[in-house]
Design a protein around this motif. Structure first.
Motif, short mmCIF file in Angstrom:
data_model
loop_
_atom_site.label_atom_id
_atom_site.label_comp_id
_atom_site.label_asym_id
_atom_site.label_seq_id
_atom_site.Cartn_x
_atom_site.Cartn_y
_atom_site.Cartn_z
N ALA A 1 0.83 -1.20 0.00
CA ALA A 1 0.00 0.00 0.00
C ALA A 1 0.87 1.25 0.00
CB ALA A 1 -0.93 -0.01 1.20
N VAL A 2 0.32 2.33 -0.54
CA VAL A 2 1.04 3.61 -0.60
C VAL A 2 0.18 4.70 0.03
CG1 VAL A 2 2.34 2.99 -2.66
CG2 VAL A 2 0.14 4.16 -2.89
N ASP A 3 0.86 5.74 0.54
CA ASP A 3 0.19 6.89 1.14
C ASP A 3 0.37 8.10 0.25
OD1 ASP A 3 -0.41 5.30 3.31
OD2 ASP A 3 1.05 6.21 4.66
N THR A 4 -0.71 8.84 0.07
CA THR A 4 -0.67 10.10 -0.66
C THR A 4 -1.24 11.20 0.23
OG1 THR A 4 -1.04 8.95 -2.75
CG2 THR A 4 -1.41 11.33 -2.74
N GLU A 5 -0.45 12.22 0.48
CA GLU A 5 -0.90 13.32 1.32
C GLU A 5 -1.70 14.30 0.49
OE1 GLU A 5 1.51 16.36 4.11
OE2 GLU A 5 1.69 14.23 4.61
N LEU A 6 -2.91 14.63 0.94
CA LEU A 6 -3.84 15.42 0.15
C LEU A 6 -4.01 16.85 0.66
CD1 LEU A 6 -6.60 12.70 -0.35
CD2 LEU A 6 -4.68 13.27 -1.85
N GLY A 7 -3.29 17.23 1.70
CA GLY A 7 -3.39 18.59 2.19
C GLY A 7 -3.66 18.65 3.68
N MET A 8 -3.56 19.85 4.23
CA MET A 8 -3.79 20.05 5.65
C MET A 8 -5.28 20.13 5.95
SD MET A 8 -2.42 23.03 8.25
CE MET A 8 -0.75 22.35 8.33
N LEU A 9 -5.68 19.44 7.01
CA LEU A 9 -7.06 19.47 7.46
C LEU A 9 -7.25 20.46 8.62
CD1 LEU A 9 -7.89 15.65 7.56
CD2 LEU A 9 -8.54 17.31 5.81
N LYS A 10 -6.28 20.51 9.50
CA LYS A 10 -6.43 21.30 10.71
C LYS A 10 -5.08 21.77 11.21
CE LYS A 10 -7.38 20.70 15.65
NZ LYS A 10 -7.82 19.78 16.71
N THR A 11 -5.03 22.99 11.71
CA THR A 11 -3.90 23.43 12.49
C THR A 11 -4.43 23.80 13.86
OG1 THR A 11 -2.11 25.04 12.71
CG2 THR A 11 -4.08 25.78 11.54
N GLY A 12 -3.92 23.14 14.90
CA GLY A 12 -4.44 23.33 16.24
C GLY A 12 -3.34 23.69 17.22
N LYS A 13 -3.72 23.86 18.46
CA LYS A 13 -2.78 24.30 19.49
C LYS A 13 -1.73 23.24 19.80
CE LYS A 13 -6.21 27.29 21.72
NZ LYS A 13 -7.35 26.91 20.89
N GLU A 14 -2.08 21.97 19.66
CA GLU A 14 -1.18 20.89 20.05
C GLU A 14 -0.62 20.13 18.86
OE1 GLU A 14 -0.60 21.12 23.06
OE2 GLU A 14 -2.36 22.21 23.76
N ALA A 15 -1.34 20.11 17.75
CA ALA A 15 -0.94 19.27 16.62
C ALA A 15 -1.53 19.81 15.33
CB ALA A 15 -1.42 17.83 16.85
N ASP A 16 -0.96 19.38 14.22
CA ASP A 16 -1.52 19.65 12.90
C ASP A 16 -2.05 18.33 12.34
OD1 ASP A 16 -0.80 22.38 12.94
OD2 ASP A 16 1.24 21.85 12.35
N VAL A 17 -3.10 18.42 11.53
CA VAL A 17 -3.75 17.22 11.00
C VAL A 17 -3.78 17.32 9.48
CG1 VAL A 17 -5.78 15.74 11.05
CG2 VAL A 17 -5.18 17.09 13.07
N PHE A 18 -3.42 16.21 8.81
CA PHE A 18 -3.35 16.16 7.36
C PHE A 18 -4.23 15.02 6.84
CE2 PHE A 18 0.41 18.14 8.96
CZ PHE A 18 0.71 19.15 8.06
N LEU A 19 -4.79 15.21 5.67
CA LEU A 19 -5.60 14.17 5.03
C LEU A 19 -4.68 13.29 4.20
CD1 LEU A 19 -8.40 13.02 4.41
CD2 LEU A 19 -8.55 14.63 2.50
N VAL A 20 -4.77 11.98 4.42
CA VAL A 20 -3.91 11.01 3.73
C VAL A 20 -4.78 9.92 3.12
CG1 VAL A 20 -2.09 9.27 4.00
CG2 VAL A 20 -1.93 11.44 5.24
N ARG A 21 -4.55 9.65 1.84
CA ARG A 21 -5.20 8.51 1.19
C ARG A 21 -4.22 7.34 1.18
NH1 ARG A 21 -6.76 10.54 -3.75
NH2 ARG A 21 -4.76 9.97 -4.69
N ARG A 22 -4.65 6.22 1.72
CA ARG A 22 -3.83 4.99 1.72
C ARG A 22 -4.52 3.99 0.81
NH1 ARG A 22 -1.54 2.88 7.31
NH2 ARG A 22 -0.13 4.59 6.78
N GLU A 23 -3.81 3.49 -0.17
CA GLU A 23 -4.44 2.61 -1.16
C GLU A 23 -3.47 1.55 -1.63
OE1 GLU A 23 -5.27 4.68 -4.88
OE2 GLU A 23 -3.78 6.19 -4.31
N LEU A 24 -4.03 0.46 -2.10
CA LEU A 24 -3.26 -0.58 -2.77
C LEU A 24 -3.38 -0.31 -4.26
CD1 LEU A 24 -1.59 -3.11 -2.14
CD2 LEU A 24 -3.67 -4.46 -2.56
#
Length: 305
Positions: free
Chosen positions: A72-95
């Motif tokens: 399987a491979v991961d593709t990063e699709l962009g930032m979802l959230k920037t918060g006080k403790e962490a940043d969150v990114f959308l990732v598609r994982r597919e075979l």
């Protein structure tokens, strides 16, 4: 389809950094195409090979959408959230060359040089590490201590989500994103929202519900709070801004600050704050709720009365 955490760009105003979890209008669309790369060690499609191998995995039985294949491979699709403790990114994982796809929210806790620690002290009371050197470093906020704290926040959220996901599967009374894996301070979760468009489920603060829907959402909230109380924990930062609504169901998110209400001397106060925060929102929308009665019941269920 699934769901996820909050999003939107960070801005500056009056000298204070604004984070997405301060704002109800939080949706930020990421790019929905893979990055280009020429590194021969990278897969032909996607940004990187899946990080599943070598990670600590979520509870079993796993949902069938979780991709465990080594190819399987991961593709990063962009930032979802920037918060006080962490940043969150959308990732598609597919075979590749199959229809086996999952959409993940990759939550990356900041390192000691960038994270904000103004809220750590109260939440970390009752959490202990085995070695006194590490405990002193955390208390003194040394660079090593900050890294230790960052790791504690990540593993605390992973553990809380793992436990609550299992409880939710058994009881149906609480819903959280499935915790897929954790490596260091990166936690990968089920994306809660539309997997085709990358659009997140709305936060509770954004929902415009009729009286019957509002009453049902309050019932779900009290059920979830009871589950937490019987587990002798409090969310610690519960509000309409870190609760999603997906297909009519409440989904609790952002649990790194989860509090052991027995070990923490402020445990009862954390339960009370969670109740006040959510009860105020429902009251403002015209639903009559008895926050005092709910709080007394939760304190009893948690063994604090």
């Amino acid at each position: 389809m699934r769901e996820h955490d909050s999003f939107g760009p960070a801005t500056m105003r009056r000298g204070r950094r604004k984070f997405d979890d301060d704002d109800a209008n939080f949706l930020k669309r990421g790019r929905l195409e893979p990055q280009l790369h020429e590194d021969p060690d990278l897969p032909d499609v996607g940004d990187r090979w899946s990080t599943w191998d070598g990670a600590l995995h979520g509870p079993e039985p796993r949902p069938d959408w979780v991709r465990t294949e080594h190819g399987a491979v991961d593709t990063e699709l962009g930032m979802l959230k920037t918060g006080k403790e962490a940043d969150v990114f959308l990732v598609r994982r597919e075979l590749p060359d199959t229809d086996k796809v999952s959409m993940l929210a990759a939550k990356r806790y900041r390192d000691g040089d960038h994270r904000l620690f103004h809220r750590d002290a109260g939440y970390l009371e009752g959490r202990r590490v085995r070695r006194s050197r590490e405990m002193r470093a955390m208390n003194n906020r040394t660079a090593f201590g900050k890294e230790m704290i960052s790791g504690q926040w990540a593993i605390a959220e992973f553990g809380a989500l793992s436990h609550l996901w299992q409880v939710g599967q058994e009881s149906g009374l609480v819903r959280v994103p499935y915790p897929v894996q954790i490596i260091g301070t990166e936690l990968m979760l089920e994306f809660i929202g539309d997997w085709e468009t990358g659009e997140a489920a709305p936060r509770l603060a954004q929902v415009r519900a009729d009286p019957d829907q509002l009453a049902d959402l309050w019932r779900q909230m009290t059920d979830a709070l009871s589950v937490l109380a019987r587990a002798q924990v409090a969310h610690g930062d519960l509000s309409p801004y870190n609760t999603l609504v997906h297909d009519g169901r409440l989904v609790l998110i952002d649990l790194p600050q989860i509090v052991d209400v027995v070990a923490n001397p402020q445990g009862g106060d954390f339960i009370a704050r969670d109740v006040r925060n959510v009860a105020a929102w429902f009251t403002q929308r015209g639903l009559r709720v008895d926050a005092d009665e709910l709080l007394e019941r939760l304190l009893y269920e948690a063994g604090l009365r």
